[in-house]
Write a protein that holds these residues in place. Structure first.
Motif, PDB file in Angstrom:
ATOM      1  N   GLU A   1       5.262  33.918  16.378  1.00  0.00           N
ATOM      2  CA  GLU A   1       6.485  34.395  17.024  1.00  0.00           C
ATOM      3  C   GLU A   1       6.993  33.420  18.080  1.00  0.00           C
ATOM      4  O   GLU A   1       8.199  33.329  18.330  1.00  0.00           O
ATOM      5  CB  GLU A   1       6.250  35.763  17.666  1.00  0.00           C
ATOM      6  CG  GLU A   1       7.512  36.374  18.258  1.00  0.00           C
ATOM      7  CD  GLU A   1       7.252  37.644  19.065  1.00  0.00           C
ATOM      8  OE1 GLU A   1       8.225  38.180  19.642  1.00  0.00           O
ATOM      9  OE2 GLU A   1       6.085  38.081  19.128  1.00  0.00           O
TER      10      GLU A   1
ATOM     11  N   ALA B   1       9.338  37.464  12.892  1.00  0.00           N
ATOM     12  CA  ALA B   1       8.134  36.725  12.495  1.00  0.00           C
ATOM     13  C   ALA B   1       7.460  37.399  11.306  1.00  0.00           C
ATOM     14  O   ALA B   1       7.008  36.737  10.366  1.00  0.00           O
ATOM     15  CB  ALA B   1       7.169  36.623  13.668  1.00  0.00           C
TER      16      ALA B   1
ATOM     17  N   THR C   1      12.360  39.205  17.792  1.00  0.00           N
ATOM     18  CA  THR C   1      11.628  38.043  17.287  1.00  0.00           C
ATOM     19  C   THR C   1      10.275  38.436  16.686  1.00  0.00           C
ATOM     20  O   THR C   1       9.789  37.759  15.772  1.00  0.00           O
ATOM     21  CB  THR C   1      11.414  37.002  18.397  1.00  0.00           C
ATOM     22  OG1 THR C   1      10.774  37.625  19.528  1.00  0.00           O
ATOM     23  CG2 THR C   1      12.733  36.379  18.826  1.00  0.00           C
ATOM     24  N   GLY C   2       9.657  39.494  17.175  1.00  0.00           N
ATOM     25  CA  GLY C   2       8.396  39.947  16.589  1.00  0.00           C
ATOM     26  C   GLY C   2       8.594  40.438  15.169  1.00  0.00           C
ATOM     27  O   GLY C   2       7.834  40.081  14.255  1.00  0.00           O
TER      28      GLY C   2
END
Length: 384
Positions: free
Chosen positions: A209, A302, A298-299
């Motif tokens: 991430e 990813a 963003t997590g």
């Protein structure tokens, strides 16, 4: 756009205006001639270095005569890439072509080879008359020598590693993020970057991430993650090699380098780069995934990228054979396909692991087996 006035010259790929002078530097670089001739003429070079070096210089000058732009350079490199594919692989295939577009794109891919992962993507783009990508490459490979010149001529840009201090880390990561977003949004240049720092030497194509946080860093005040993902046309790509020329190297690891100087490590990196380029790879497949359209974190992003790469990883007989040789790890996967191709892989592995200890043998096989296990785990996992 705020990054237009920033100076990226210390990290950027070379501009067209720099090409002629950099070609001239390579033409007069004896270390470069010596390196190339030792690869092309491994037996005779040792005794006839003056002759082989002179030939390399003549050939290089002839090939890159009147080369004045990055596009010129890459067009003249294309036949060399074709020759590499013909001589070191049993074929290069690809899928997901419908997902390619003329739009500048942020490609995020798995990373197996120092230089070839992005090179295969660039070759595919070249064949389809699309702009090639700028390539993120670690500064451990860039020491100001001929390798750096070659890579930056081929649209590589610098990613700093092992940065010291919080302020310096933020400064360098912010500049890198600005350069990448500026390339896409202002210069219409696509980007390739690995899903995590360094190669997946263990065969696990997992996404970090922090890479995505860095990429978004420069744009966090201008737009949401959701808007940014659409703006950069974020597209996962996945490459799979039937055989890895560096599989025994990766199985042994790099603990022996603990007392090495940076110069020794750099020379070894160049050696490994050459092994990857000129070593036998079997078949190679590259898949272009669908661009990610919706994601606001963003997590989550990813995980989406990782799922796309794992699910679209092309499994070869070598992957299946590696699993079959590891029966103690194979209790949940008993439907192994046995074929003539698996037998060929078995012969290959027997040759490769002959001089390894038991731990190294297992690690080499696991490097091939892990993509299979990761794919099965993803298939058996319940959906969201």
């Amino acid at each position: 756009f705020s990054t237009i006035r920033m100076d990226f010259s210390d990290i950027s790929s070379y501009s067209d205006a720099q090409v002629a002078s950099k070609i001239s530097e390579l033409e007069s670089n004896i270390e470069f001639h010596n390196y190339i001739s030792s690869i092309i003429f491994p037996k005779s070079h040792r005794y006839l270095s003056l002759l082989t070096n002179a030939y390399v210089r003549w050939k290089f000058k002839k090939l890159f005569l009147n080369c004045f732009s990055i596009d010129d350079f890459q067009k003249r490199m294309a036949p060399l890439v074709e020759s590499m594919i013909a001589s070191t692989t049993d074929g290069f295939t690809f899928s997901g072509m419908e997902n390619l577009t003329e739009r500048p794109t942020l490609f995020i891919g798995n990373h197996r080879d120092i230089s070839l992962d992005a090179a295969f993507l660039n070759y595919l783009l070249y064949l389809n008359k699309l702009n090639t990508v700028r390539i993120a490459i670690g500064d451990n490979l860039l020491d100001g020598g001929f390798a750096e010149i070659l890579m930056r001529l081929n649209k590589s840009f610098v990613v700093h590693r092992d940065i010291k201090g919080v302020k310096e880390t933020l400064r360098k990561l912010s500049k890198l993020s600005a350069y990448i977003n500026h390339s896409i949004q202002n210069e219409n240049e696509s980007i390739w970057i690995a899903q995590k720092e360094g190669r997946a030497n263990d065969g696990n194509d997992f996404t970090d991430e922090s890479v995505l946080k860095m990429l978004f860093l420069d744009q966090r005040k201008n737009m949401s993650v959701r808007e940014w993902v659409k703006t950069v046309n974020l597209t996962p790509v996945v490459i799979s090699y039937e055989y890895d020329p560096l599989d025994t190297v990766k199985a042994k690891g790099w603990d022996f380098q603990e007392d090495w100087t940076s110069e020794q490590i750099n020379k070894n990196d160049l050696k490994e780069m050459a092994s990857g380029i000129f070593g036998y790879k079997g078949r190679v497949h590259l898949h272009i995934c669908k661009p990610i359209k919706e994601c606001d974190d963003t997590g989550k992003l990813a995980k989406l990228i990782q799922e796309e790469i794992i699910n679209n990883y092309y499994l070869w007989p070598s992957n299946h054979t590696a699993v079959s040789i590891l029966p103690e790890l194979n209790t949940n996967y008993l439907t192994m396909e046995v074929s003539e191709e698996n037998q060929n892989s078995l012969s290959y592995f027997k040759d490769r692991i002959g001089n390894l200890n038991s731990q190294q043998k297992e690690e080499l096989l696991m490097t091939y087996a892990r993509p299979f296990f990761n794919k099965e785990k993803a298939r058996l996992s319940p959906g969201p």
